[in-house]
Write an enzyme that holds these catalytic residues in place. Structure first.
Site, short mmCIF file in Angstrom:
data_model
loop_
_atom_site.label_atom_id
_atom_site.label_comp_id
_atom_site.label_asym_id
_atom_site.label_seq_id
_atom_site.Cartn_x
_atom_site.Cartn_y
_atom_site.Cartn_z
N LYS A 27 83.23 -58.26 -17.91
CA LYS A 27 83.15 -57.54 -17.18
C LYS A 27 81.99 -56.35 -17.23
O LYS A 27 81.31 -56.35 -18.50
CB LYS A 27 84.49 -56.51 -16.91
CG LYS A 27 85.43 -57.18 -16.20
CD LYS A 27 86.76 -56.37 -15.60
CE LYS A 27 87.71 -57.51 -15.00
NZ LYS A 27 88.88 -56.83 -14.80
N ARG A 60 93.52 -61.58 -20.33
CA ARG A 60 92.91 -62.52 -18.97
C ARG A 60 91.44 -62.93 -19.24
O ARG A 60 90.67 -61.76 -19.36
CB ARG A 60 93.31 -61.80 -17.60
CG ARG A 60 92.75 -62.48 -16.51
CD ARG A 60 92.95 -61.62 -15.21
NE ARG A 60 92.63 -62.25 -14.03
CZ ARG A 60 91.16 -62.32 -13.56
NH1 ARG A 60 90.43 -61.68 -14.14
NH2 ARG A 60 90.82 -62.72 -12.52
C1 7PJ Z 1 91.61 -58.45 -13.09
C2 7PJ Z 1 92.52 -59.36 -12.30
C3 7PJ Z 1 92.26 -57.33 -14.10
C4 7PJ Z 1 94.46 -58.66 -13.56
C5 7PJ Z 1 90.54 -59.68 -11.79
C6 7PJ Z 1 87.19 -60.12 -12.68
C7 7PJ Z 1 87.60 -59.36 -11.55
N1 7PJ Z 1 93.98 -59.11 -12.41
N2 7PJ Z 1 91.81 -60.01 -11.49
N3 7PJ Z 1 93.49 -57.83 -14.13
N4 7PJ Z 1 90.45 -58.82 -12.63
N5 7PJ Z 1 95.81 -58.64 -13.69
O1 7PJ Z 1 87.83 -60.93 -13.32
O2 7PJ Z 1 86.01 -59.76 -13.44
O3 7PJ Z 1 91.43 -57.02 -14.83
S1 7PJ Z 1 89.10 -60.34 -10.74
#
Ligand code: 7PJ
Length: 270
Positions: free
Chosen positions: A210, A244
């Site tokens: 990020k 994640r």
């Molecule tokens: C997140 C997400 C996060 C959860 C995305 C990216 C943006 N779901 N979906 N937490 N980020 N739960 O991966 O840069 O931080 S999309």
């Protein structure tokens, strides 16, 4: 949790594949199989770009992107399938195809989302975002106390879920790194993540590649692995249960090593 985007820009070496949902799903299966082999226990499938300023996709387009991948991965791999979506129709259809978790960056705020999620009987990850759309969330993030406000928001969403019949035990919480937050907000949330344990639910953390990592290290998105690993290690040290990420193999090593150190502190050497 390994990230699997099924958006048109996510299979850059196969532009023409997008005309054919089945081929996109096959590419998605290959990626998912790779992440499972690397140690992912959950594959998070997303068909909507939530990058700041991203264009919205229609419900039908999101269904067309996500469902073939869910169906194929469910058939071919032994892994929990998470659905990164805010769309009630996607929750319902993906659950019918065997998805195991709903992951909503809008914390079930869309019309009909809480009811649709409740009807699936699946666990739900509720994420905090300031401003309710990725289009405007980064315009001017402001908090008096970011940790308290994230906690109060999540607490309110837990209440809405429980009122609609989703048992508390079925919820997972996520502070939402990068969603309506400055670098300072993101760093503070990571430092004070323990405070979110007061809500008594498992925490999921997504910092992989990020902007916060890019800002600290001054690195483009393809050079953020090592910085992302540092944030994963800190998050696990502070009790996060699900991380994640894009880079599963490297993160699994970093997390296993972190857990070995934490276990020793409890007198429980591997
Ligand atoms: C997140 C997400 C996060 C959860 C995305 C990216 C943006 N779901 N979906 N937490 N980020 N739960 O991966 O840069 O931080 S999309």
């Amino acid at each position: 949790m390994g990230i699997l985007n099924v958006t048109p820009d996510s299979f850059s070496d196969g532009g023409s594949y997008h005309d054919d949902g089945r081929l996109v799903a096959e590419r998605a299966l290959q990626r998912a199989a790779g992440m499972v082999a690397e140690g992912a226990g959950i594959i998070d499938i997303g068909g909507e770009s939530t990058r700041p300023g991203a264009e919205p996709v229609s419900v039908q387009e999101e269904l067309d992107r996500v469902l073939p991948a869910v169906e194929l991965i469910r058939r071919e791999l032994d892994v929990v399938i998470s659905i990164d979506s805010s769309t009630p129709e996607v929750f319902t259809e993906a659950a019918a195809l065997g998805a195991g978790l709903l992951n909503d960056v809008r914390a079930l705020a869309r019309d009909g989302a809480v009811a649709a999620a409740a009807a699936t009987g699946l666990p739900v990850c509720l994420m905090h975002m300031q401003g309710n759309t990725p289009a405007d969330m980064q315009l001017a993030p402001h908090y008096d106390d970011v940790v308290q406000e994230v906690s109060a928001f999540l607490s309110q969403r837990i209440g809405a879920c429980v009122a609609a019949g989703i048992p508390r035990e079925r919820l997972i919480l996520d502070p939402g790194f990068g969603f309506g937050k400055t670098l300072e907000h993101n760093l503070r949330l990571l430092n004070r993540m323990e405070e979110l344990h007061e809500l008594g639910l498992p925490l999921l953390v997504g910092t992989s590649r990020k902007t916060m990592v890019g800002q600290v290290l001054d690195r483009p998105v393809d050079q953020r692995l090592h910085g992302s690993l540092a944030t994963a290690v800190i998050a696990v040290g502070k009790g996060a249960r699900i991380i994640r990420v894009h880079d599963v193999a490297a993160t699994v090593d970093a997390v296993r090593m972190t857990e070995a150190v934490l276990r020793e502190a409890k007198g429980d050497v591997e």
